[in-house]
Structure formats: C-alpha cells, structure tokens
Design an enzyme around this catalytic site. Sequence first.
Site, short mmCIF file in Angstrom:
data_model
loop_
_atom_site.label_atom_id
_atom_site.label_comp_id
_atom_site.label_asym_id
_atom_site.label_seq_id
_atom_site.Cartn_x
_atom_site.Cartn_y
_atom_site.Cartn_z
N CYS A 188 0.78 -1.18 -0.06
CA CYS A 188 -0.06 -0.08 -0.05
C CYS A 188 0.77 1.15 0.13
O CYS A 188 2.15 1.23 0.13
CB CYS A 188 -1.02 0.27 1.36
N ARG A 211 1.65 1.26 -5.94
CA ARG A 211 1.67 0.47 -4.77
C ARG A 211 0.47 -0.46 -4.44
O ARG A 211 0.70 -1.47 -3.74
CB ARG A 211 2.26 1.30 -3.67
N TRP A 227 -3.66 -2.22 -1.49
CA TRP A 227 -3.34 -3.67 -1.92
C TRP A 227 -3.99 -4.44 -0.82
O TRP A 227 -3.24 -4.58 0.05
CB TRP A 227 -2.05 -3.80 -2.38
N ASN A 249 0.44 0.43 6.14
CA ASN A 249 1.08 -0.31 5.22
C ASN A 249 1.75 -1.31 5.59
O ASN A 249 2.61 -1.12 6.52
CB ASN A 249 2.03 0.63 4.18
N GLY A 250 1.28 -2.61 5.47
CA GLY A 250 1.97 -3.72 6.09
C GLY A 250 1.15 -4.64 6.74
O GLY A 250 -0.22 -4.72 6.32
N GLU A 276 12.51 -14.37 -17.88
CA GLU A 276 11.94 -13.01 -17.82
C GLU A 276 10.96 -12.71 -18.84
O GLU A 276 9.86 -11.84 -18.72
CB GLU A 276 13.11 -11.88 -17.69
N LYS A 303 6.99 -11.41 -18.14
CA LYS A 303 6.30 -9.98 -18.54
C LYS A 303 4.94 -10.31 -19.23
O LYS A 303 4.20 -9.37 -19.03
CB LYS A 303 7.45 -9.35 -19.63
N GLU A 355 2.32 -11.30 -16.64
CA GLU A 355 1.96 -10.30 -15.51
C GLU A 355 1.24 -9.09 -16.08
O GLU A 355 0.21 -8.61 -15.69
CB GLU A 355 3.07 -9.67 -14.81
N HIS A 399 11.32 -33.76 -22.25
CA HIS A 399 11.09 -34.66 -21.10
C HIS A 399 9.73 -34.31 -20.53
O HIS A 399 9.55 -34.72 -19.33
CB HIS A 399 12.18 -34.24 -20.11
N LYS A 454 3.39 -2.78 -6.89
CA LYS A 454 4.70 -2.56 -7.33
C LYS A 454 5.88 -3.26 -6.38
O LYS A 454 6.99 -3.91 -6.63
CB LYS A 454 5.11 -1.20 -7.58
O1 M6R Z 1 11.39 -4.49 -6.13
P1 M6R Z 1 11.85 -5.76 -6.35
O2 M6R Z 1 13.01 -5.88 -7.26
O3 M6R Z 1 12.56 -6.41 -5.00
O4 M6R Z 1 10.88 -6.73 -6.82
C1 M6R Z 1 10.65 -7.97 -7.04
C2 M6R Z 1 9.46 -8.47 -7.92
O5 M6R Z 1 8.44 -8.24 -7.00
C3 M6R Z 1 9.44 -7.87 -9.15
O6 M6R Z 1 10.46 -7.58 -9.96
C4 M6R Z 1 8.26 -8.30 -9.87
O7 M6R Z 1 8.38 -9.73 -10.27
C5 M6R Z 1 7.95 -7.46 -10.92
N1 M6R Z 1 6.46 -7.37 -11.20
C6 M6R Z 1 8.29 -7.91 -12.45
O8 M6R Z 1 7.99 -7.14 -13.55
#
Ligand code: M6R
Length: 609
Positions: free
Chosen positions: A2, A27, A75, A101-102, A482, A486, A489, A505, A604
Amino acid sequence: MCGIIGFTGSQNAAPILLDGLSRMEYRGYDSAGIAVLNRGAIEVEKAQGRLTNLLEKTDNGKRPQGFAGIGHTRWATHGAPNDINSHPHVSGDGRFAIVHNGIIENYAAIKEELTAKGHVFVSETDTEVAAHLIEECYTGDFKAAVMKAVSRLEGAYAFGIICSDFPGTVFAVRQAAPLIVGLGFGENYFASDVTALVSYTKNVIYLDDGEFAEVRTDGVTIYDSIGRPVEKPVSKIAWSIEAAEKGGYEHFMLKEIVEQPAAVKEAIAPRIKGGEIVLDDFDLTEEKLRNINKIVITACGSAYHAGCCGRYAIEKLTRIPVEVKLASEFRYEDPIVDEHTLMIIVSQSGETADTKAALEEGKRLGAEILAIVNVVGSSIARLADHVLYEWAGPEIAVATTKGFTTQLVLLYLFALYAAKKLDRVDDFEYARLLGEICSLPKRIQNAIDLNMVSIPRLAEKYHDRGSMFFIGRNTDYAVALEGSLKMKEISYIHAEAYAAGELKHGTIALIEEGTPVVAVCCNEDLLEKTASNILEVKARGAEVLALSFRENRDIIAHADDVMFVPKTETFFSEAVAVIPLQLLAYYVAKANGCDIDKPRNLAKSVTVE
Ligand code: M6R
C-alpha cells in the site's frame, strides 16, 4: 504494497494527499481514501477501485477541507477491497484515524481483547484494530498513546495517524515498511515513497525501523522506539518530478522501456575511470573476495531472473560457484551459507519483504552482503554491507524493465571487477569485455529501434493465443524466464519458460497446431542446439517466433517470425535480448486492452510475505 501519505501545513490537505496518492497508486490500487482534520473533527472519504473514484467523490480534493490529513492507496490483504475495508480506519470514539502499509500479525488476539472491552469493529482489517488500540491507550497524550499501542503490535507496518485533539500534527511510525519524512517551508509531509513528495520538497529524512515522526506545521521531531528524540540526516532527492511522469508516453512501461539506454549508461559510465571499473560504493577488497568460496544471489520475480542471467557472467569470469535462490524460499531451506559466502541481494524497490528476510537470514549466518538496489535509502540498501545503486531513476510501471536491465549490467560489472581482482582475466580480455559492457547502451538502443515498428504487428498476430512458450538455453533460457513473466503479468496470457532441451522430457506434449513458441537464440555457442529444438516444436505444429541476430541465417530460415537484436557478447547478451521480449509483452497487452501499468492483482513493491 500500500502507499501512505501525510501532510500538515497552511493550505488544504486534500489536494496534496490526492496528488501524492496518484504518484503512489502503483503500490496498490484496490481502493483509496483520505482523512482530514476539519475544525476539531476528522472527516473521511474513501472509495473502492481506482483513485479516480476517490477524486470524483471528493470533487478533485475540494472536500473535505482542512490543513492536516492522511491518505492511503490499498493493495488488499485483510478483507475484500470494498469501501468498508478501505483506509483510513477510525477509532470507535472518532478521535483517531489511521492509514497503514503492512500486516499486523497479532491483530486477531488484540481484536478479541478489545471486543471484550466493548470496542465494536466494522471492517475485516488488521488496521482497524490499531485505531481502537490507540484509543484504548489514550489519556490525552497523542505521542504516548501511539507509542504504547505500537509496542503491542507484531508484524510489519508503516502508519500515519491523526488525532482530532491535535489539529496541526500527523504522526508516522515505521516498523519494517518504508517511510520517508519530507521537509517543506511551513508545511511537512511523510509518505511511503519519495515519488509522492518530490513535487513539494527534495529534502527528506529516511526513518529507521522502530522510529516515530511527529510531523507538525512548524517542524518535525523524530523519536526512537522508546521515545527519545533523535537527530537524523537530511537527504536530497536527486531527480526531478518529470522523471516520475509519463512525458507524453501512453504508459509508464513504454517510457521506461525507451529510457533503458540512458538508464544503463547511467549505471555503467560513472563506474568506469581510466579504463578500469571503480566501484566506489563498496569495499569488497581483494582479500575479502579471496575469502569467498561461493556466491548466493537471492531475489524475487524479475530481480531473481536478473540473478539467473548474471550467474553465467559471474561463474564464467570469476570461476566462483553461484547459486541463484528465490528469496521467498531461502530462509526456509536451512541454507548453507557462512562467512565464506557472498550474498548478492537484488531488488529494484529495496523493500521486498521476502528479499529483505533473506538478507537478514544471510547476515545471521555470517555472509558478506552486497545489495543491488534502485531506490536510494531503501531498507535493503541500508541493511547491506555494500550497495551498488542502479541509478535508473523512478520506475513506476508495475512490470519492471529498466530496473531489470540496470540490475543486469551491475551484475556484469561486478563479475568483471571481481575477475580482475582475483587475476582470473588478463589485461587484454579485461579491456575487451569492459568495451563490450560499455557498448550495451548503444546495443539496447539498437534493439529498441529494430523492434519498435515490427513488434506491434507481431502482437496483432499473437495476442489472442491462450498460451505461449518461451524457450532458450543457458543465458537464453534465463532471458526466456523474464520474457514469460513479462507476458504473464501484463497480458494475462499463460506463458511458460522452458530450457529448450528440457521440452522433450514432458512439456512438448502441450505443443499443438498454432501454439506460439518464442525461441531465444542469442547465445552463439548454442545456436545449433536451439535450432534442433525449434524443429522439434515445429514438427508438432508450433508457430515459432525467434529472437536472434541477423547473421543467424539458420534460425531465421526455420522460424515463422523473427525479432532481431544486435549480436552481443554472450555473457552480456541478456541485457539486449530482453528488449524485444519487453516490447512483445507490452504490445500484446495493449492489443488485449489490458491495464498495462497496473496489472490486476499486483502491486509494485511487495512488502508482505
Ligand atoms: O522490488 P523488487 O526488485 O524486489 O521486486 C521483485 C519483484 O516483485 C518484481 O521484480 C516483480 O516480479 C515485477 N512485477 C516484475 O515485473
């Protein structure tokens, strides 16, 4: 997860709170709310869904009126994202409002205790318990009540609190969740993230765990966990508000993709002096490096993938074995880590809870900790023994792009730096490889230019497929991981990355007529091997979208479509190869009408376990 904000001054708080929330919406974006002190009473407005709903409800901040207040963008963790569970939460007597937040881990026991005392709760949240607990602890002293209540709480939290008896004061508390105090002229602020504050002030104080901030119109006092005032250094935010704005791009993600050549250059160039890598920001001396017999890279999500990529360069150049571990698993594995281990903690935000916990576990076991972090002053940066900052500027889109490539180039720089210190690379090879690293910004730019026009067309072709595979070997497999994340998500298409040789396999059973397979073929040593895997999937009906360089005639001949990148030294090729995969995910998501910068269910910075 959050975002929280607080303001006190001599102008209306609501527009400032809402503006700050708009900059922190990445966030969390399930709901938003503000509470403002208005002539001795607290007025709350909150709305489920995106911030625009709250803007409408408050007539763009014209209501509620008042000079001090707090705000929240959520969030959801405890309770559905509806109006009732949205923050701020108010104590039973209406005297306190709180944003959080938390997670408060022991909220259920406290709720039971307070219910027995007659407190009535309206929401399902852990946060409301804190509001009632502060009320229970209050005897006329705001600070004392907050401190007493907080001493009962377990978990991770950053709070913002207002009290109707103290019209010009907002309180902030930090325990294992980010919180920054902003210093203005005749007005002061706090927020989870500097992006919320940078248009108002560049002077900030980073709070540490256990600290409280009493933020008043005429100044700020920081207290330690037992209430003693503490002197804290004032830091300057190094970037301007434009860096956190879209600047004409349709989405932050596209802007951040395009910013990569500059971001990568900024991460590399200041660290090269007189033809040598100079890492002023850490003192991993030759002696310390010689003491290391293992490197463990720990991270989450894309940062974990950066570790998977960087591993190849580090092992190849230093011959030190590297393990790459998911931070969320690390501390439950009884990890084999000791004082001869270097742990590299990778995190764009520097606040990811699992990554931070892995760091703490590594520290406890005696490892030397190097953090690769973007956000200056973040928790991970402060806990580590050594820090390499990414200097990528603010990254706003939930899907990381420039955060990822700057992590990669720092891993490459570290690999070459350590190889030199350990005499594992001769002067000629060192100079050649350093030249390769320095050419990455240009190659990344080239990769953007080569694909900007063609990928939207490919996205039109592939956007409606239910499932996709990403394959590659070694460095190419790491990039495929990666690329598939992408795609998942932001476009919500099921996308799996497989080591190309592993398909046979089991997974190849899923390939049928028309299944798209993105084949990453940038590792020059393994082109023929991947070409065989391409033929295997094509024989089963797959449509192959290859990613390679123009010189690779063989793969171009086999593929249905090709995305081109400039040929790059294999160990550094991931930073270039990832570019078309980012663009592909972006344009597929766009073709599917997805909310690219704020994908569903995500946030984020993941500050819960
Ligand atoms: O802030 P961080 O690099 O620690 O975040 C790690 C992951 O949460 C972050 O890379 C997440 O997988 C992204 N949404 C990927 O695009």
